[in-house]
Design an enzyme around this catalytic site. Structure first.
Site, short mmCIF file in Angstrom:
data_model
loop_
_atom_site.label_atom_id
_atom_site.label_comp_id
_atom_site.label_asym_id
_atom_site.label_seq_id
_atom_site.Cartn_x
_atom_site.Cartn_y
_atom_site.Cartn_z
N CYS A 108 0.83 -1.21 0.00
CA CYS A 108 0.00 0.00 0.00
C CYS A 108 0.87 1.26 0.00
O CYS A 108 1.86 1.34 0.73
CB CYS A 108 -0.92 -0.02 1.22
SG CYS A 108 -2.05 1.38 1.25
N CYS A 137 0.34 4.97 6.95
CA CYS A 137 -0.30 4.74 8.25
C CYS A 137 0.70 4.03 9.18
O CYS A 137 1.12 2.90 8.90
CB CYS A 137 -1.56 3.90 8.06
SG CYS A 137 -2.60 4.51 6.72
N CYS A 193 0.39 0.32 10.29
CA CYS A 193 -0.09 -0.71 9.37
C CYS A 193 1.00 -1.58 8.75
O CYS A 193 1.91 -1.09 8.09
CB CYS A 193 -0.92 -0.08 8.26
SG CYS A 193 -1.71 -1.35 7.23
N CYS A 227 -16.33 -9.39 5.56
CA CYS A 227 -15.73 -8.09 5.23
C CYS A 227 -14.45 -8.28 4.42
O CYS A 227 -13.51 -8.94 4.86
CB CYS A 227 -15.43 -7.34 6.52
SG CYS A 227 -14.70 -5.72 6.19
N CYS A 263 -19.45 -6.61 3.57
CA CYS A 263 -18.82 -5.34 3.93
C CYS A 263 -17.52 -5.24 3.14
O CYS A 263 -16.91 -6.26 2.83
CB CYS A 263 -18.53 -5.34 5.44
SG CYS A 263 -17.63 -3.88 5.99
N CYS A 279 -19.66 1.77 8.82
CA CYS A 279 -18.85 1.17 9.88
C CYS A 279 -17.61 2.05 10.03
O CYS A 279 -16.81 2.14 9.12
CB CYS A 279 -18.46 -0.25 9.48
SG CYS A 279 -17.26 -1.00 10.59
N ARG A 308 -17.93 -2.88 18.07
CA ARG A 308 -17.15 -4.11 17.79
C ARG A 308 -15.83 -4.14 18.54
O ARG A 308 -15.01 -3.23 18.40
CB ARG A 308 -16.90 -4.22 16.28
CG ARG A 308 -16.24 -5.54 15.87
CD ARG A 308 -16.29 -5.77 14.36
NE ARG A 308 -17.65 -5.63 13.89
CZ ARG A 308 -18.04 -4.74 12.97
NH1 ARG A 308 -17.17 -3.96 12.41
NH2 ARG A 308 -19.31 -4.66 12.63
N1 SAM Z 1 -6.75 0.47 3.11
C1 SAM Z 1 -8.03 0.69 3.63
C2 SAM Z 1 -8.08 1.83 4.63
O1 SAM Z 1 -7.07 2.15 5.20
O2 SAM Z 1 -9.19 2.35 4.85
C3 SAM Z 1 -8.68 -0.55 4.24
C4 SAM Z 1 -7.85 -1.53 5.01
S1 SAM Z 1 -7.12 -0.92 6.53
C5 SAM Z 1 -5.99 -2.21 6.95
C6 SAM Z 1 -8.48 -1.03 7.68
C7 SAM Z 1 -8.24 -0.62 9.10
O3 SAM Z 1 -7.47 -1.59 9.79
C8 SAM Z 1 -7.47 0.65 9.37
O4 SAM Z 1 -8.26 1.80 9.20
C9 SAM Z 1 -7.08 0.49 10.82
O5 SAM Z 1 -8.08 1.05 11.66
C10 SAM Z 1 -7.03 -1.03 11.00
N2 SAM Z 1 -5.67 -1.49 11.30
C11 SAM Z 1 -4.65 -1.62 10.43
N3 SAM Z 1 -3.53 -2.05 11.03
C12 SAM Z 1 -3.84 -2.19 12.35
C13 SAM Z 1 -3.09 -2.60 13.50
N4 SAM Z 1 -1.80 -2.92 13.42
N5 SAM Z 1 -3.73 -2.64 14.68
C14 SAM Z 1 -5.05 -2.31 14.77
N6 SAM Z 1 -5.79 -1.92 13.72
C15 SAM Z 1 -5.20 -1.85 12.53
C1 DTB Z 2 -11.38 -2.67 11.74
O1 DTB Z 2 -11.74 -1.69 12.41
N1 DTB Z 2 -10.48 -3.55 12.13
C2 DTB Z 2 -10.25 -4.55 11.09
C3 DTB Z 2 -11.27 -4.15 10.01
N2 DTB Z 2 -11.85 -2.96 10.55
C4 DTB Z 2 -10.87 -3.97 8.62
C5 DTB Z 2 -8.84 -4.61 10.65
C6 DTB Z 2 -7.87 -4.88 11.77
C7 DTB Z 2 -6.54 -5.06 11.16
C8 DTB Z 2 -5.49 -5.47 12.14
C9 DTB Z 2 -4.17 -5.61 11.52
C10 DTB Z 2 -4.07 -6.71 10.49
O2 DTB Z 2 -4.54 -7.85 10.74
O3 DTB Z 2 -3.47 -6.48 9.43
FE1 SF4 Z 3 -2.88 1.21 3.35
FE2 SF4 Z 3 -2.80 0.06 5.74
FE3 SF4 Z 3 -3.18 2.67 5.56
FE4 SF4 Z 3 -5.14 0.98 4.74
S1 SF4 Z 3 -4.37 1.23 6.82
S2 SF4 Z 3 -4.40 2.80 3.68
S3 SF4 Z 3 -3.86 -0.70 3.95
S4 SF4 Z 3 -1.33 1.56 4.92
#
Ligand code: SAM
Ligand code: DTB
Ligand code: SF4
Length: 330
Positions: free
Chosen positions: A58, A62, A65, A102, A134, A194, A266
């Protein structure tokens, strides 16, 4: 002021939410449990399953992430999964008792290309299986939200993650306002919203309360609010963040429950390091939805058998699909 007369308020003041958040913990839990039982079925928990349909690589930054291309996290990137792979996972999820499926993509935003057309096809097929579909695909414009709706999308996940103030410490490649705009587009298309956040990102209590304030003062509350505890992943800038205290999770959940009584709250990322007793306190404080399956998107989650045993022990039952639907499926 609490929710008397069953009224749903969208005019919460920061001070009111702060007062709720800081109540003595037991008092806070009792109040949240009462609101919960007034507006929800106390024994019911929605079971959702996540699938990463496009993983890693990506372009965003973030800081939490594991899927951001710029951090070396060991996540194996892959392009969009095949329809068969997605349908197989959806079938497994349904057979395991999930009612919401989802699909997540490591995209900054949806583009009007063939991959999006393929995702629309997946949405239709999963909806046809009788699951609430979702997606979480990054930013969408009004037209894309409309196309998702037409394809049969039930809900769209787009998290605020934190407060507007703290946002730029965590993500610099887009603005808080971009997030709010996408949520608007989703709402306008008639898709269930959501949106929630993560705690443990180095935010202050004020940031947490501000994020809850933004959610609780939207013209309509999101139908679901995920509360995630940061899963610290090696290689990300937040890898050394201390583990979130369960009491902080409870305060977030309870405050969300009291301010947004009809919303599904959730208990999302972070369950795999919580005991059953800790999770039970979260359910008591008003959480009524979880992700099930041994993986979230890329990180571990408790396995199916552990969750089955927890449901049996706590007397919880899975919530039926499409309960309180905005409109009937199909
Ligand atoms: N790329 C899209 C976005 O950012 O909206 C969708 C996927 S993104 C992985 C969805 C959500 O996962 C993020 O908004 C964040 O709240 C959650 N997330 C990602 N990494 C995480 C982590 N290490 N711990 C907890 N939540 C995480
Ligand atoms: C949300 O609030 N938590 C989920 C879902 N929406 C998409 C994602 C959590 C991701 C945790 C890190 C991972 O497994 O990559
Ligand atoms: Fe990309 Fe992760 Fe940020 Fe979603 S949360 S935009 S997958 S870097």
């Amino acid at each position: 002021m609490s929710n008397l007369n069953n009224s749903i308020r969208t005019d919460w003041e920061m001070d009111e939410i702060r007062e709720i958040y800081h109540k003595p913990i037991l008092e806070l839990m009792v109040e949240a449990a009462n609101v919960h039982r007034q507006h929800q079925t106390g024994s019911e928990v929605q079971v959702c399953t996540l699938l990463s349909v496009k993983t890693g690589g990506c372009p965003e930054d973030c800081a939490y992430c594991p899927q951001a291309a710029r951090y070396q996290t060991g996540v194996k990137a892959h392009g969009l999964l095949k329809d068969e792979e997605v349908l197989e996972a959806a079938t497994r999820a349904k057979n395991a008792g999930s009612t919401r499926f989802c699909m997540g993509a490591a995209w900054r935003e949806v583009r009007d290309n063939r991959d999006f057309d393929r995702v629309l096809g997946m949405v239709t097929q999963v909806n046809d299986m009788g699951l609430e579909v979702c997606c979480t695909l990054g930013m969408v414009n009004e037209y894309q939200a409309e196309r998702l709706k037409q394809a049969g999308l039930y809900a769209y996940n787009h998290n605020l993650d934190t407060s507007g103030d703290h946002y730029s410490n965590i993500i610099t490649t887009r603005k808080y306002e971009d997030r709010l705009n996408t949520i608007d587009h989703v709402r306008k298309a008639g898709i269930s919203v959501c949106s929630g956040g993560i705690i443990g990102l180095g935010e202050t209590t004020k940031d947490r309360i501000e994020m809850l304030h933004v959610l609780a003062t939207m013209p309509e509350h999101p139908e679901s609010v995920p509360v995630n505890a940061l899963v610290p992943v090696a290689g990300t800038p937040l890898e050394h963040q201390p583990r979130v205290s369960v009491w902080d999770m409870i305060r977030m959940i309870a405050t969300a429950r009291i301010t947004m009584p009809k919303t599904m709250v959730r208990l999302s990322a972070g369950r795999s390091t919580m005991s059953v007793a800790e999770q039970a306190l979260c359910f008591l404080a008003g959480a009524n939805s979880i992700f099930s399956g041994d993986k979230l998107l890329t990180t571990p989650n408790p396995d199916f058998n552990e969750d089955q045993a927890m449901f049996a022990l706590l007397g919880l039952e899975p919530r039926k699909a499409f309960k309180n639907a905005l409109e009937p499926a199909n």
